[in-house]
Structure formats: structure tokens, C-alpha cells
Design a protein around this motif. Structure first.
Motif, mmCIF file in Angstrom:
data_model
loop_
_atom_site.group_PDB
_atom_site.id
_atom_site.type_symbol
_atom_site.label_atom_id
_atom_site.label_comp_id
_atom_site.label_asym_id
_atom_site.label_seq_id
_atom_site.Cartn_x
_atom_site.Cartn_y
_atom_site.Cartn_z
ATOM 1 N N GLY A 1 44.192 46.196 53.754
ATOM 2 C CA GLY A 1 45.596 45.830 53.669
ATOM 3 C C GLY A 1 46.191 46.290 52.351
ATOM 4 O O GLY A 1 45.484 46.808 51.477
ATOM 5 N N PRO A 2 47.479 46.083 52.167
ATOM 6 C CA PRO A 2 48.131 46.549 50.929
ATOM 7 C C PRO A 2 47.569 45.885 49.675
ATOM 8 O O PRO A 2 47.493 46.536 48.627
ATOM 9 C CB PRO A 2 49.606 46.195 51.139
ATOM 10 N N GLU A 3 47.157 44.636 49.761
ATOM 11 C CA GLU A 3 46.615 43.951 48.579
ATOM 12 C C GLU A 3 45.258 44.529 48.206
ATOM 13 O O GLU A 3 44.962 44.730 47.029
ATOM 14 C CB GLU A 3 46.500 42.448 48.832
ATOM 15 N N VAL A 4 44.417 44.797 49.211
ATOM 16 C CA VAL A 4 43.097 45.388 48.935
ATOM 17 C C VAL A 4 43.266 46.800 48.383
ATOM 18 O O VAL A 4 42.569 47.203 47.454
ATOM 19 C CB VAL A 4 42.214 45.380 50.206
ATOM 20 N N ARG A 5 44.234 47.529 48.887
ATOM 21 C CA ARG A 5 44.505 48.876 48.352
ATOM 22 C C ARG A 5 44.937 48.798 46.885
ATOM 23 O O ARG A 5 44.524 49.610 46.060
ATOM 24 C CB ARG A 5 45.587 49.570 49.187
ATOM 25 N N ALA A 6 45.750 47.793 46.584
ATOM 26 C CA ALA A 6 46.189 47.616 45.196
ATOM 27 C C ALA A 6 45.002 47.258 44.305
ATOM 28 O O ALA A 6 44.882 47.779 43.188
ATOM 29 C CB ALA A 6 47.263 46.527 45.122
ATOM 30 N N ILE A 7 44.120 46.380 44.781
ATOM 31 C CA ILE A 7 42.923 46.024 44.007
ATOM 32 C C ILE A 7 42.077 47.271 43.789
ATOM 33 O O ILE A 7 41.554 47.513 42.700
ATOM 34 C CB ILE A 7 42.112 44.926 44.724
ATOM 35 N N LEU B 1 38.446 44.830 35.065
ATOM 36 C CA LEU B 1 39.555 43.916 34.842
ATOM 37 C C LEU B 1 39.054 42.513 35.128
ATOM 38 O O LEU B 1 38.142 42.321 35.938
ATOM 39 C CB LEU B 1 40.718 44.216 35.788
ATOM 40 N N SER B 2 39.671 41.533 34.494
ATOM 41 C CA SER B 2 39.307 40.153 34.803
ATOM 42 C C SER B 2 39.994 39.726 36.100
ATOM 43 O O SER B 2 40.979 40.339 36.536
ATOM 44 C CB SER B 2 39.724 39.227 33.663
ATOM 45 N N VAL B 3 39.474 38.677 36.692
ATOM 46 C CA VAL B 3 40.068 38.147 37.924
ATOM 47 C C VAL B 3 41.514 37.735 37.653
ATOM 48 O O VAL B 3 42.403 37.980 38.470
ATOM 49 C CB VAL B 3 39.232 36.960 38.449
ATOM 50 N N ALA B 4 41.769 37.144 36.506
ATOM 51 C CA ALA B 4 43.132 36.729 36.155
ATOM 52 C C ALA B 4 44.064 37.943 36.053
ATOM 53 O O ALA B 4 45.214 37.884 36.502
ATOM 54 C CB ALA B 4 43.122 35.963 34.836
ATOM 55 N N GLU B 5 43.575 39.038 35.483
ATOM 56 C CA GLU B 5 44.403 40.243 35.379
ATOM 57 C C GLU B 5 44.713 40.817 36.758
ATOM 58 O O GLU B 5 45.833 41.246 37.025
ATOM 59 C CB GLU B 5 43.697 41.294 34.525
ATOM 60 N N VAL B 6 43.715 40.827 37.625
ATOM 61 C CA VAL B 6 43.933 41.335 38.985
ATOM 62 C C VAL B 6 44.994 40.502 39.681
ATOM 63 O O VAL B 6 45.922 41.041 40.303
ATOM 64 C CB VAL B 6 42.611 41.344 39.788
ATOM 65 N N GLY C 1 47.346 38.750 38.314
ATOM 66 C CA GLY C 1 48.627 39.022 37.681
ATOM 67 C C GLY C 1 49.256 40.315 38.159
ATOM 68 O O GLY C 1 50.449 40.378 38.445
ATOM 69 N N HIS C 2 48.439 41.360 38.255
ATOM 70 C CA HIS C 2 48.964 42.643 38.733
ATOM 71 C C HIS C 2 49.392 42.557 40.199
ATOM 72 O O HIS C 2 50.362 43.198 40.596
ATOM 73 C CB HIS C 2 47.926 43.751 38.566
ATOM 74 N N LEU C 3 48.651 41.788 40.984
ATOM 75 C CA LEU C 3 49.000 41.638 42.403
ATOM 76 C C LEU C 3 50.201 40.726 42.608
ATOM 77 O O LEU C 3 50.798 40.732 43.686
ATOM 78 C CB LEU C 3 47.815 41.056 43.184
ATOM 79 N N ARG C 4 50.495 39.915 41.587
ATOM 80 C CA ARG C 4 51.538 38.883 41.698
ATOM 81 C C ARG C 4 51.219 37.916 42.833
ATOM 82 O O ARG C 4 52.075 37.564 43.646
ATOM 83 C CB ARG C 4 52.915 39.504 41.888
ATOM 84 N N GLN C 5 49.958 37.560 42.884
ATOM 85 C CA GLN C 5 49.465 36.614 43.877
ATOM 86 C C GLN C 5 48.773 35.468 43.158
ATOM 87 O O GLN C 5 48.311 35.624 42.020
ATOM 88 C CB GLN C 5 48.440 37.298 44.810
ATOM 89 N N PRO C 6 48.666 34.310 43.799
ATOM 90 C CA PRO C 6 47.895 33.220 43.196
ATOM 91 C C PRO C 6 46.449 33.648 42.949
ATOM 92 O O PRO C 6 45.908 34.500 43.666
ATOM 93 C CB PRO C 6 47.961 32.112 44.252
ATOM 94 N N VAL C 7 45.838 33.052 41.946
ATOM 95 C CA VAL C 7 44.469 33.419 41.583
ATOM 96 C C VAL C 7 43.515 33.206 42.762
ATOM 97 O O VAL C 7 42.617 34.007 42.986
ATOM 98 C CB VAL C 7 44.007 32.608 40.353
ATOM 99 N N GLY C 8 43.723 32.146 43.518
ATOM 100 C CA GLY C 8 42.846 31.882 44.657
ATOM 101 C C GLY C 8 42.873 33.005 45.683
ATOM 102 O O GLY C 8 41.842 33.377 46.242
ATOM 103 N N VAL C 9 44.036 33.566 45.924
ATOM 104 C CA VAL C 9 44.158 34.675 46.879
ATOM 105 C C VAL C 9 43.430 35.902 46.339
ATOM 106 O O VAL C 9 42.666 36.551 47.063
ATOM 107 C CB VAL C 9 45.644 34.991 47.155
ATOM 108 N N ALA C 10 43.660 36.214 45.074
ATOM 109 C CA ALA C 10 42.967 37.361 44.472
ATOM 110 C C ALA C 10 41.460 37.142 44.499
ATOM 111 O O ALA C 10 40.695 38.066 44.800
ATOM 112 C CB ALA C 10 43.445 37.565 43.039
ATOM 113 N N ARG C 11 41.037 35.918 44.211
ATOM 114 C CA ARG C 11 39.608 35.596 44.209
ATOM 115 C C ARG C 11 39.002 35.800 45.601
ATOM 116 O O ARG C 11 37.909 36.347 45.737
ATOM 117 C CB ARG C 11 39.427 34.148 43.753
#
Length: 124
Positions: free
Chosen positions: A51-57, A66-71, A73-83
Motif C-alpha cells: 500500500g502507499p504507507e508501505v511504499r513510503a516506509i 531511522l527510528s520508529v518515531a521518525e518513520v 513522523g514522516h508518515l504522519r501516522q500514529p506510532v502504533g500504525v507505523a509500528r
């Protein structure tokens, strides 16, 4: 324009978190803390169904750690979603994780004073 009694279509670019995660529960914070460093494993190809978020990651983490927090932040998603997205990539073998280095230890003040004195003696 909508006729009376019709609902107007929603046309926002905002996507709810549960749509991105597929409604799955968020992973345990111990597996990927905010300071865990992640990068894409070398010689891996992006999943075809990404999906677009995985492509961005993938683009973010291909250049280095990158740290999980940075990812998040760049995604502009909650940390739980990025995690959750990062955990999926890790389970598929696409992601390398590295724990953050331990916090620096406090140094004895006397040692610091001796170093400072030595620098004054040597360099004036």
C-alpha cells in the motif's frame, strides 16, 4: 451538487488508521519501541501488493536507519500504525531492526576535572 435528500460524497484525502491496519490490533510496544532503529534489508524487493504507507516506509528506510518515531513522523501516522506496518515488514523478512545504543553513563566529576586541567596545561 446533490439533490434534496441525497448525501454528498466524502472526498477527503484522510484515511482512518483502521483502514491502513486492516482493523488489526496494534503490536506490543516492546517489540518495536520508539527508539528502535529500522532499515530495509539489502537485496529485498518491495512486495507487489504494498500500500502507499508501505511504499513510503520502503523509500524512507532504504537509505539507512531511522527510528520508529521518525518513520511515524514522516508518515504522519500514529506510532502504533507505523509500528504495525514495520512489524509486518519485519515478519516478511524485509526489515532489519537494531536496538538503540544504551544511554551514556555518568562520568565521575573528578575525572572530568582532571581532563579539563590536562587540556589547560597542554593548550593553555
Amino acid at each position: 451538487m446533490t439533490a434534496r435528500g441525497e448525501e454528498e460524497a466524502v472526498s477527503s484525502g484522510f484515511v482512518r488508521s483502521y483502514v491502513i491496519t486492516g482493523g488489526r490490533g496494534l503490536p506490543d510496544a516492546d517489540a518495536l519501541s520508539l527508539v528502535t532503529l529500522v532499515t530495509i534489508a539489502p537485496d529485498r524487493e518491495m512486495p507487489a501488493h504494498a500500500g502507499p504507507e508501505v511504499r513510503a516506509i520502503w523509500e524512507l528506510c532504504s537509505g539507512g536507519y531511522l527510528s520508529v518515531a521518525e518513520v511515524a513522523g514522516h508518515l504522519r501516522q500514529p506510532v502504533g500504525v507505523a509500528r504495525l506496518l514495520l512489524q509486518d515488514l519485519a515478519e516478511q523478512g524485509h526489515l532489519i531492526r537494531r536496538k538503540a545504543p544504551p544511554a551514556a553513563q555518568l562520568v565521575d566529576r573528578k575525572i572530568l576535572e582532571e581532563v579539563l586541567h590536562g587540556l589547560h596545561v597542554r593548550f593553555g
